[in-house]
Design a protein around this motif. Structure first.
Motif: not given
Length: 86
Positions: A36, A49, A54
């Motif tokens: 993070k 997000a 990802t």
């Protein structure tokens, strides 16, 4: 805080009773915090997000990269051998 102190705090001071799952969860937590932080500093990383973030994180900040490049992982590796000691 160094990794050993964080481990003791994670175990509420009772490292002798820590399980393998406790250790694995601790390592995962350390890795995810590192990831993070890296993503927050990376101006090229997608900001929302989702799948793109990802995929970007997996490509640039994988667990393998964490193992290969961080002092934190080296501390974890040293600590693993004596993690049950107070």
């Amino acid at each position: 805080m160094n990794v050993q102190k964080r481990w003791v705090a994670y175990c509420s001071g009772n490292t002798r009773d820590a399980t393998e799952d406790d250790w694995n969860n601790f390592v995962l937590k350390i890795f995810l915090n590192w990831r993070k932080e890296q993503l927050d500093l990376d101006t090229n990383a997608p900001k929302k997000a989702g799948k793109a973030l990802t995929e970007y994180a997996n490509a640039h900040y994988s667990f393998d990269k964490f193992i290969e490049t961080t002092e934190t992982y080296r501390e974890l590796a040293k600590l693993e051998l004596k993690r049950h000691k107070p």
